[in-house]
Scaffold this active site. Sequence first.
Site, short mmCIF file in Angstrom:
data_model
loop_
_atom_site.label_atom_id
_atom_site.label_comp_id
_atom_site.label_asym_id
_atom_site.label_seq_id
_atom_site.Cartn_x
_atom_site.Cartn_y
_atom_site.Cartn_z
N GLY A 60 3.85 -0.56 -6.63
CA GLY A 60 3.44 -1.97 -6.60
C GLY A 60 2.33 -2.28 -7.59
O GLY A 60 2.31 -1.77 -8.72
N ASP A 62 -0.73 -1.43 -7.45
CA ASP A 62 -1.53 -0.21 -7.67
C ASP A 62 -0.96 0.58 -8.86
O ASP A 62 -1.70 0.96 -9.79
CB ASP A 62 -1.47 0.63 -6.38
CG ASP A 62 -2.51 1.73 -6.32
OD1 ASP A 62 -3.31 1.84 -7.26
OD2 ASP A 62 -2.51 2.48 -5.33
N THR A 150 0.98 -7.62 1.08
CA THR A 150 2.23 -8.39 1.25
C THR A 150 3.44 -7.72 0.60
O THR A 150 4.54 -8.26 0.63
CB THR A 150 2.11 -9.81 0.65
OG1 THR A 150 1.89 -9.70 -0.77
CG2 THR A 150 0.98 -10.57 1.29
N1 AR6 Z 1 0.40 -8.32 -10.56
C1 AR6 Z 1 0.18 -9.10 -9.47
N2 AR6 Z 1 0.77 -8.90 -8.28
C2 AR6 Z 1 1.63 -7.86 -8.19
C3 AR6 Z 1 1.91 -7.00 -9.27
C4 AR6 Z 1 1.25 -7.26 -10.50
N3 AR6 Z 1 1.44 -6.50 -11.59
N4 AR6 Z 1 2.80 -6.05 -8.85
C5 AR6 Z 1 3.08 -6.33 -7.56
N5 AR6 Z 1 2.38 -7.42 -7.16
P1 AR6 Z 1 1.90 -3.99 -3.06
P2 AR6 Z 1 0.47 -3.60 -0.53
C6 AR6 Z 1 2.34 -8.08 -5.84
O1 AR6 Z 1 3.11 -3.35 -2.50
O2 AR6 Z 1 1.49 -4.35 0.21
C7 AR6 Z 1 0.99 0.80 -3.18
O3 AR6 Z 1 1.90 1.87 -3.28
C8 AR6 Z 1 3.51 -7.88 -4.92
O4 AR6 Z 1 4.55 -8.79 -5.24
O5 AR6 Z 1 1.49 -3.63 -4.45
O6 AR6 Z 1 -0.99 -3.89 -0.26
C9 AR6 Z 1 -0.39 1.25 -2.78
O7 AR6 Z 1 -0.71 2.52 -3.32
C10 AR6 Z 1 2.87 -8.17 -3.57
O8 AR6 Z 1 2.88 -9.58 -3.29
O9 AR6 Z 1 0.60 -3.70 -2.13
C11 AR6 Z 1 -0.30 1.31 -1.29
O10 AR6 Z 1 0.27 2.52 -0.84
C12 AR6 Z 1 1.42 -7.74 -3.74
O11 AR6 Z 1 1.25 -7.49 -5.14
C13 AR6 Z 1 0.61 0.17 -0.95
O12 AR6 Z 1 1.43 -0.05 -2.12
C14 AR6 Z 1 1.03 -6.48 -2.98
O13 AR6 Z 1 2.11 -5.56 -2.96
C15 AR6 Z 1 -0.15 -1.10 -0.68
O14 AR6 Z 1 0.74 -2.08 -0.25
#
Ligand code: AR6
Length: 203
Positions: A60, A62, A150
Amino acid sequence: MILNMLPLLFPGTLNGINGLLAGKGARMQPRMQVLQGDITTLEVDVIVNAANSSLLGGGGVDGAIHRAAGPALLDACRQVRQQQGECPPGHAVITAAGNLKAKAVIHTVGPVWRGGEENEARLLEDAYRNSLLLAEANSYTSIAFPAISTGVYGYPKAAAAEIAVNTVAAHLIRRPQLQQVIFVCFDDEMTQLYQRLLTQHIQ
Ligand code: AR6
């Protein structure tokens, strides 16, 4: 690349207007804005990472932040891990930003959604609030958040967006330091949710 810029006011109450605008007179800008795009491209003081407790990267946003920042970010995260161990949900840590345009990255851990009875809302509020406090403690004035929890963590999008906006607005009304808080949305659905929330508060 930023796909679409949608700056919106979020005054909340009449008393809140001055607390949520930056600058004076005609130059006043909304302190909260919504952008649709990739958070890694932003030129702000701080971008927030939706990390996991290990702080050692993931998928994601991260994964995107670590890819864009390069290996220096992982090294910095490893140092934090060595010094203070894992980062529990709701907490936040700060590192340098490697190759990013931002000056620093705040890594916060949102809650995994488990149906809503496991303190998820409080932990999500804490993740936003502790990130804001950490940015202020390091004298930064602009910060960009992704929609924490999310994605992989499964927090319902509308509820998470409401917590994000309400927590940031309540913080900004009381504290003048942060001049710009950007909610960065990756897709249309999330962008519309934030847009609606901010617009509702104008009326
Ligand atoms: N820019 C902005 N938003 C983004 C981007 C980006 N480049 N990429 C994704 N999103 P997530 P979580 C949005 O899964 O739910 C990781 O593996 C995406 O559409 O990144 O907090 C970590 O290491 C979504 O709305 O984070 C943890 O293990 C939002 O970012 C876990 O995921 C968050 O999605 C954390 O899960």
